[in-house]
Structure formats: structure tokens, C-alpha cells
Design a protein around this motif. Structure first.
Motif, PDB file in Angstrom:
ATOM      1  N   GLU A   1      47.806  41.908  52.649  1.00  0.00           N
ATOM      2  CA  GLU A   1      48.391  41.091  51.582  1.00  0.00           C
ATOM      3  C   GLU A   1      47.330  40.712  50.555  1.00  0.00           C
ATOM      4  OE1 GLU A   1      50.683  37.761  52.909  1.00  0.00           O
ATOM      5  OE2 GLU A   1      51.398  38.818  54.680  1.00  0.00           O
ATOM      6  N   THR A   2      46.137  40.398  51.025  1.00  0.00           N
ATOM      7  CA  THR A   2      45.038  40.071  50.104  1.00  0.00           C
ATOM      8  C   THR A   2      44.706  41.266  49.234  1.00  0.00           C
ATOM      9  OG1 THR A   2      44.073  38.416  51.591  1.00  0.00           O
ATOM     10  CG2 THR A   2      42.595  39.440  50.000  1.00  0.00           C
ATOM     11  N   VAL A   3      44.644  42.445  49.837  1.00  0.00           N
ATOM     12  CA  VAL A   3      44.315  43.656  49.081  1.00  0.00           C
ATOM     13  C   VAL A   3      45.427  43.985  48.099  1.00  0.00           C
ATOM     14  CG1 VAL A   3      43.830  46.121  49.261  1.00  0.00           C
ATOM     15  CG2 VAL A   3      42.862  44.542  50.941  1.00  0.00           C
ATOM     16  N   ALA A   4      46.688  43.866  48.518  1.00  0.00           N
ATOM     17  CA  ALA A   4      47.802  44.163  47.627  1.00  0.00           C
ATOM     18  C   ALA A   4      47.832  43.198  46.444  1.00  0.00           C
ATOM     19  CB  ALA A   4      49.117  44.091  48.404  1.00  0.00           C
ATOM     20  N   ALA A   5      47.442  41.944  46.662  1.00  0.00           N
ATOM     21  CA  ALA A   5      47.449  40.954  45.586  1.00  0.00           C
ATOM     22  C   ALA A   5      46.453  41.309  44.488  1.00  0.00           C
ATOM     23  CB  ALA A   5      47.144  39.564  46.147  1.00  0.00           C
ATOM     24  N   LEU A   6      45.383  42.017  44.834  1.00  0.00           N
ATOM     25  CA  LEU A   6      44.388  42.404  43.827  1.00  0.00           C
ATOM     26  C   LEU A   6      45.013  43.259  42.734  1.00  0.00           C
ATOM     27  CD1 LEU A   6      41.363  43.334  46.134  1.00  0.00           C
ATOM     28  CD2 LEU A   6      41.583  41.282  44.718  1.00  0.00           C
ATOM     29  N   ALA A   7      45.911  44.165  43.126  1.00  0.00           N
ATOM     30  CA  ALA A   7      46.556  45.032  42.142  1.00  0.00           C
ATOM     31  C   ALA A   7      47.418  44.235  41.172  1.00  0.00           C
ATOM     32  CB  ALA A   7      47.392  46.099  42.852  1.00  0.00           C
ATOM     33  N   ALA A   8      47.871  43.057  41.606  1.00  0.00           N
ATOM     34  CA  ALA A   8      48.657  42.174  40.735  1.00  0.00           C
ATOM     35  C   ALA A   8      47.772  41.184  39.997  1.00  0.00           C
ATOM     36  CB  ALA A   8      49.701  41.431  41.564  1.00  0.00           C
ATOM     37  N   GLY A   9      46.447  41.352  40.107  1.00  0.00           N
ATOM     38  CA  GLY A   9      45.523  40.490  39.382  1.00  0.00           C
ATOM     39  C   GLY A   9      45.259  39.155  40.039  1.00  0.00           C
ATOM     40  N   GLN A  10      45.539  39.051  41.340  1.00  0.00           N
ATOM     41  CA  GLN A  10      45.352  37.795  42.046  1.00  0.00           C
ATOM     42  C   GLN A  10      44.302  37.954  43.151  1.00  0.00           C
ATOM     43  OE1 GLN A  10      46.993  34.787  41.236  1.00  0.00           O
ATOM     44  NE2 GLN A  10      47.547  36.042  39.452  1.00  0.00           N
ATOM     45  N   LEU A  11      43.392  36.999  43.222  1.00  0.00           N
ATOM     46  CA  LEU A  11      42.327  37.023  44.228  1.00  0.00           C
ATOM     47  C   LEU A  11      42.513  35.905  45.228  1.00  0.00           C
ATOM     48  CD1 LEU A  11      39.497  37.801  45.385  1.00  0.00           C
ATOM     49  CD2 LEU A  11      38.525  36.207  43.699  1.00  0.00           C
ATOM     50  N   HIS A  12      42.451  36.256  46.499  1.00  0.00           N
ATOM     51  CA  HIS A  12      42.343  35.293  47.591  1.00  0.00           C
ATOM     52  C   HIS A  12      40.971  35.534  48.218  1.00  0.00           C
ATOM     53  CE1 HIS A  12      46.643  33.998  47.661  1.00  0.00           C
ATOM     54  NE2 HIS A  12      46.786  35.189  47.087  1.00  0.00           N
ATOM     55  N   GLY A  13      39.983  34.840  47.746  1.00  0.00           N
ATOM     56  CA  GLY A  13      38.610  35.046  48.186  1.00  0.00           C
ATOM     57  C   GLY A  13      37.685  34.199  47.345  1.00  0.00           C
ATOM     58  N   THR A  14      36.482  34.696  47.119  1.00  0.00           N
ATOM     59  CA  THR A  14      35.493  33.968  46.318  1.00  0.00           C
ATOM     60  C   THR A  14      35.174  34.751  45.050  1.00  0.00           C
ATOM     61  OG1 THR A  14      34.465  32.956  48.271  1.00  0.00           O
ATOM     62  CG2 THR A  14      33.161  33.009  46.256  1.00  0.00           C
ATOM     63  N   LEU A  15      35.186  34.048  43.927  1.00  0.00           N
ATOM     64  CA  LEU A  15      34.806  34.623  42.640  1.00  0.00           C
ATOM     65  C   LEU A  15      33.435  34.087  42.244  1.00  0.00           C
ATOM     66  CD1 LEU A  15      35.241  36.016  39.863  1.00  0.00           C
ATOM     67  CD2 LEU A  15      36.477  33.942  39.158  1.00  0.00           C
ATOM     68  N   PHE A  16      32.510  35.003  41.958  1.00  0.00           N
ATOM     69  CA  PHE A  16      31.175  34.646  41.479  1.00  0.00           C
ATOM     70  C   PHE A  16      31.116  34.974  39.987  1.00  0.00           C
ATOM     71  CE2 PHE A  16      30.824  35.856  45.929  1.00  0.00           C
ATOM     72  CZ  PHE A  16      30.076  34.807  46.481  1.00  0.00           C
ATOM     73  N   ASP A  17      30.981  33.966  39.161  1.00  0.00           N
ATOM     74  CA  ASP A  17      30.900  34.192  37.722  1.00  0.00           C
ATOM     75  C   ASP A  17      29.606  34.902  37.357  1.00  0.00           C
ATOM     76  OD1 ASP A  17      33.309  32.969  37.220  1.00  0.00           O
ATOM     77  OD2 ASP A  17      32.432  31.005  36.800  1.00  0.00           O
ATOM     78  N   ALA A  18      29.645  35.623  36.232  1.00  0.00           N
ATOM     79  CA  ALA A  18      28.427  36.181  35.629  1.00  0.00           C
ATOM     80  C   ALA A  18      27.951  35.203  34.561  1.00  0.00           C
ATOM     81  CB  ALA A  18      28.699  37.548  35.013  1.00  0.00           C
ATOM     82  N   PRO A  19      26.629  35.002  34.441  1.00  0.00           N
ATOM     83  CA  PRO A  19      26.126  34.025  33.475  1.00  0.00           C
ATOM     84  C   PRO A  19      26.382  34.394  32.028  1.00  0.00           C
ATOM     85  CG  PRO A  19      24.300  35.242  34.469  1.00  0.00           C
ATOM     86  CD  PRO A  19      25.543  35.590  35.232  1.00  0.00           C
ATOM     87  N   ARG A  20      26.596  35.673  31.752  1.00  0.00           N
ATOM     88  CA  ARG A  20      26.937  36.099  30.395  1.00  0.00           C
ATOM     89  C   ARG A  20      27.840  37.315  30.495  1.00  0.00           C
ATOM     90  NH1 ARG A  20      21.312  37.530  30.626  1.00  0.00           N
ATOM     91  NH2 ARG A  20      20.771  35.800  29.255  1.00  0.00           N
ATOM     92  N   SER A  21      28.445  37.695  29.387  1.00  0.00           N
ATOM     93  CA  SER A  21      29.355  38.830  29.412  1.00  0.00           C
ATOM     94  C   SER A  21      28.581  40.122  29.641  1.00  0.00           C
ATOM     95  CB  SER A  21      30.139  38.921  28.095  1.00  0.00           C
ATOM     96  OG  SER A  21      29.308  39.399  27.052  1.00  0.00           O
ATOM     97  N   ARG A  22      29.306  41.162  30.077  1.00  0.00           N
ATOM     98  CA  ARG A  22      28.680  42.458  30.321  1.00  0.00           C
ATOM     99  C   ARG A  22      28.040  42.993  29.048  1.00  0.00           C
ATOM    100  NH1 ARG A  22      30.347  47.515  29.367  1.00  0.00           N
ATOM    101  NH2 ARG A  22      32.461  46.860  28.874  1.00  0.00           N
ATOM    102  N   MET A  23      28.765  42.881  27.925  1.00  0.00           N
ATOM    103  CA  MET A  23      28.230  43.407  26.677  1.00  0.00           C
ATOM    104  C   MET A  23      26.998  42.615  26.238  1.00  0.00           C
ATOM    105  SD  MET A  23      28.471  45.831  24.573  1.00  0.00           S
ATOM    106  CE  MET A  23      30.080  46.465  25.045  1.00  0.00           C
ATOM    107  N   GLN A  24      27.040  41.290  26.392  1.00  0.00           N
ATOM    108  CA  GLN A  24      25.880  40.480  26.026  1.00  0.00           C
ATOM    109  C   GLN A  24      24.665  40.870  26.857  1.00  0.00           C
ATOM    110  OE1 GLN A  24      27.591  36.626  26.766  1.00  0.00           O
ATOM    111  NE2 GLN A  24      27.849  36.190  24.592  1.00  0.00           N
ATOM    112  N   ALA A  25      24.872  41.063  28.172  1.00  0.00           N
ATOM    113  CA  ALA A  25      23.762  41.401  29.049  1.00  0.00           C
ATOM    114  C   ALA A  25      23.184  42.766  28.706  1.00  0.00           C
ATOM    115  CB  ALA A  25      24.228  41.379  30.510  1.00  0.00           C
ATOM    116  N   ARG A  26      24.063  43.732  28.458  1.00  0.00           N
ATOM    117  CA  ARG A  26      23.563  45.084  28.159  1.00  0.00           C
ATOM    118  C   ARG A  26      22.864  45.120  26.809  1.00  0.00           C
ATOM    119  NH1 ARG A  26      23.056  49.741  30.030  1.00  0.00           N
ATOM    120  NH2 ARG A  26      23.156  51.628  28.783  1.00  0.00           N
ATOM    121  N   LYS A  27      23.451  44.487  25.800  1.00  0.00           N
ATOM    122  CA  LYS A  27      22.823  44.476  24.479  1.00  0.00           C
ATOM    123  C   LYS A  27      21.482  43.748  24.520  1.00  0.00           C
ATOM    124  CE  LYS A  27      26.041  46.714  22.271  1.00  0.00           C
ATOM    125  NZ  LYS A  27      25.808  48.116  21.846  1.00  0.00           N
TER     126      LYS A  27
END
Length: 380
Positions: free
Chosen positions: A247-273
Motif C-alpha cells: 500500500e505504501t508503494v502503491a501510494a507513491l504512484a499517486a504522489g503520496q508518501l508514507h515515510g520520511t521526507l528529507f528536504d534539499a537545502p536548495r533546488s536542483r537547478m540552483q545546486a547544479r548552476k
């Protein structure tokens, strides 16, 4: 699905790296089982159907290799023995994922040296990019057979984070046998509380991690937090979830997480640039005409050979180079797909002539737009 882990929205993503640990693939009696992999493969399929791309980093080769030798005397547990088991187990591990995927599966074996050296980095990046364009599922693993110390130090959690940066992923998903990060080891502390969201990976958060909890894996919660740090530095958020819970895995396809989210300190584009802007450049530059300078300044164009006037100094494939206009004013900088001598031969040519001029081709772009940052505005 655990009641103490309410659903939270996944970050928006178009390309993700999914890391699957060996504890989700190893069968109780040895070898590999599709028991948990089936739901994860369905998530990959659903993501593809939604127009998204997934790169899979899969463990399990050592466990599969050990099962092939179950009727013989097993080797010891030193590095050479584990390398031999990994070599034996690569084929059945890839066969497992191919049996669950309607799309072709491609095996990509990497070492950290492939990602530390710029020319090899570009080769790996180009291969993975092409596989994704071909709608193939890349299955990445460390090349344990030739690694020296990476088998333990270069666990697949950290490898997955490096691959996420390599392919410009928007998200790193880590499927584990634990449903979240806890404030203490839940196997030893019954009152441990899950942490659904980590905005900053502080020393206190890192201290929550313990050692490896699996007899077949090489990492534990600590390596998962290390991976989240590495991915975050590249602007890629990380999610940790229970890969055993369908159920947790199936929820991912619907854009829902049951777990832990670790934020990134900046956006991917900001970090790469930021990295492209500040990484040391080679002692050389590529000269471009006014038309190419204006196109690059728009921020959406790659540098093609037709807009090149020449090259100063010496640099090699994979080097960071300055791109300047005919007055030597810096316009942009980026990773060159070709060395200085090759750029001089290709200057002013059409991309279709690269193979005829050089006898080989690394691609139509001298510098791809994903590997380029604009330094100056150029006016007509």
C-alpha cells in the motif's frame, strides 16, 4: 500502512532514482525473490505511464551469488570473496528485474572512479541519458568485481545519491525494510517515534541513525542519511519508505508518501548552476560568434560546433571551460564534450559532420545545455 505515518505529498518530480536494498530482494532460503520487487516494479511502470523516468539502483547481487553456490563450500567474507559473489549474482539480479519490467532493462556498472573523473563522468552521464531517451529501465549497481574498497565504503545508498546528481534527478527514493527514520532504534527502543519530515540534516538527526540491520546488506540508517546529505547538496530531496508494504508503494504512484521526507537545502537547478559557476575551469576557452553568444545567453541552448570560431589553450573532454565571444568577454562556462584540438577541427561545422571529421562522435553538442551556466547577458 502505519497509522503513525500519515500521507504527505511527494515533491514534484519528472526523473527519479529508486534505490532498492538487498533485504527487499533476498529470499529466506537464499537467492532472490520477487515478493517485494513486484510492487516496486509496478510503481516504476506506473511512473513511466505518467511520462516520468526512473533509474533503478539495485542491490542483491551478492545474495544472489551466494545462493548459486549453496551446494558448494562458500567462500569467506573478505573483499575478494564478496567480489566473486557479486560477479556471480549480477545476472540473476538483472534477470529478476527484467522478468518484472515490460520495458527493456539495461545493466550499468559503475565505480566511484567513474564518477570522480570528469571524462568518465561524462561517459556515464551520456549513457544513462541515452538509455532514458530510449525508454529503457537502467539498473545501476556498483562494479564490485573491480572495486578495491568501494564495496563497503561505496554502499548503494550513497551510490544512488551520486547517480541522482549524475542524471539530474528531481527525487531520490530509498526503499527499505523500515518505514521511516525514527528518533531512536525502534528494534531496541519500543517507544521510538517516527520522524515524517526532516527540513535540515543536523548532527542531532544524524545521531538518530544506527548500524546495519540486515545480514545481507552493506548499509544501515546511517548510510541512508549520508545519501540524503549527498543528494540534498545536489538539490535533490530524498524520501525513505517501507518497500515491503504494497500500500505504501502503491501510494507513491499517486504522489503520496508514507515515510520520511528529507528536504534539499536548495533546488536542483540552483545546486547544479552553483557548481557549474564555481567549479575550477581548465586553462582554455572556446570562442563563439555573436549568434551563438546570444543563443547561449538565452539559457536554453546547447553549444553546437556551427557557432564556434575557435579554441584557446588546451583542455580535455570533460573539463570545465570558459565560453567567450570574439572580444574575449565571458559568455558562459560548462563541461566540454570534446577536447581543444577536437573543437578546433569542428569549429564552424554542422553537428552532422562530427563523425566524418573526427571518425567518432560524443554527441551533437560541444557543451550540452544541462552542463552549461550563463555568465553574461548578450544584447543584439
Amino acid at each position: 500502512m502505519a497509522e503513525h505515518l500519515p500521507a504527505q505529498p511527494l515533491p514534484n518530480w519528472r526523473r527519479a532514482v529508486l534505490k532498492v536494498g538487498s533485504n527487499l530482494l533476498a529470499a529466506d532460503g537464499g537467492g532472490l525473490t520477487p515478493r517485494h520487487a513486484r510492487a516496486l516494479a509496478a510503481f516504476i511502470g506506473d511512473s513511466h505511464a505518467q511520462g516520468r523516468q526512473v533509474v533503478l539502483v539495485s542491490s542483491g547481487a551478492v545474495a544472489a551469488g551466494r545462493a548459486l553456490l549453496r551446494e558448494r563450500a562458500l567462500p569467506g567474507d573478505d573483499l575478494a570473496a564478496r567480489q566473486a559473489l557479486a560477479a556471480l549474482g549480477q545476472a540473476p539480479m538483472i534477470a529478476l528485474w527484467q522478468s518484472l519490467s515490460p520495458r527493456p532493462v539495461a545493466q550499468v556498472l559503475l565505480t566511484h572512479d567513474d564518477l570522480r573523473h570528469r571524462r568518465r563522468y561524462l561517459n556515464a552521464r551520456a549513457t544513462l541519458r541515452e538509455l532514458l531517451l530510449l525508454d529503457v529501465l537502467p539498473v545501476v549497481n556498483e562494479n564490485d568485481t573491480v572495486a578495491v574498497d568501494e564495496l563497503k565504503l561505496g554502499d548503494n545508498d550513497n551510490l544512488a545519491a551520486i547517480v541522482a546528481a549524475l542524471v539530474d534527478a528531481d527525487l531520490l527514493l530509498i526503499a527499505s525494510d523500515i518505514d521511516a527514520l525514527y528518533d531512536a532504534d525502534p528494534r531496541r527502543v519500543p517507544s521510538a517515534v517516527p520522524v515524517p519530515h526532516v527540513s535540515t540534516l543536523t548532527a542531532e538527526v544524524m545521531a538518530m541513525a544506527g548500524g546495519s540491520g540486515s545480514a545481507v546488506g552493506t548499509g544501515g540508517m546511517h548510510t541512508k542519511l549520508e545519501a540524503a546529505v549527498k543528494a540534498g547538496a545536489a538539490g535533490v530531496p530524498t524520501v525513505l519508505f517501507d518497500g515491503r508494504n504494497t500500500e505504501t508503494v502503491a501510494a507513491l504512484a499517486a504522489g503520496q508518501l508514507h515515510g520520511t521526507l528529507f528536504d534539499a537545502p536548495r533546488s536542483r537547478m540552483q545546486a547544479r548552476k552553483y557548481w557549474l559557476r564555481h567549479a575550477p575551469a581548465a586553462p582554455g576557452s572556446i570562442l563563439v560568434d555573436d549568434g551563438a553568444a546570444r543563443a547561449l545567453a538565452g539559457g536554453r541552448a546547447s553549444l553546437l560546433p556551427g557557432g564556434i570560431v575557435g579554441a584557446d589553450g588546451e583542455f580535455h573532454r570533460g573539463d570545465m571551460v570558459e565560453i567567450v565571444d570574439v572580444t574575449r568577454r565571458p559568455v558562459a562556462r560548462g563541461l566540454s564534450q570534446y577536447g581543444a584540438a577536437e573543437v578546433r577541427r569542428l569549429a564552424g561545422r554542422h553537428s552532422s559532420a562530427i563523425d566524418a571529421v573526427l571518425g567518432y562522435s560524443y554527441g551533437a553538442e560541444i557543451v550540452h545545455r544541462d552542463d552549461l551556466v550563463v555568465l553574461a547577458e548578450v544584447h543584439s
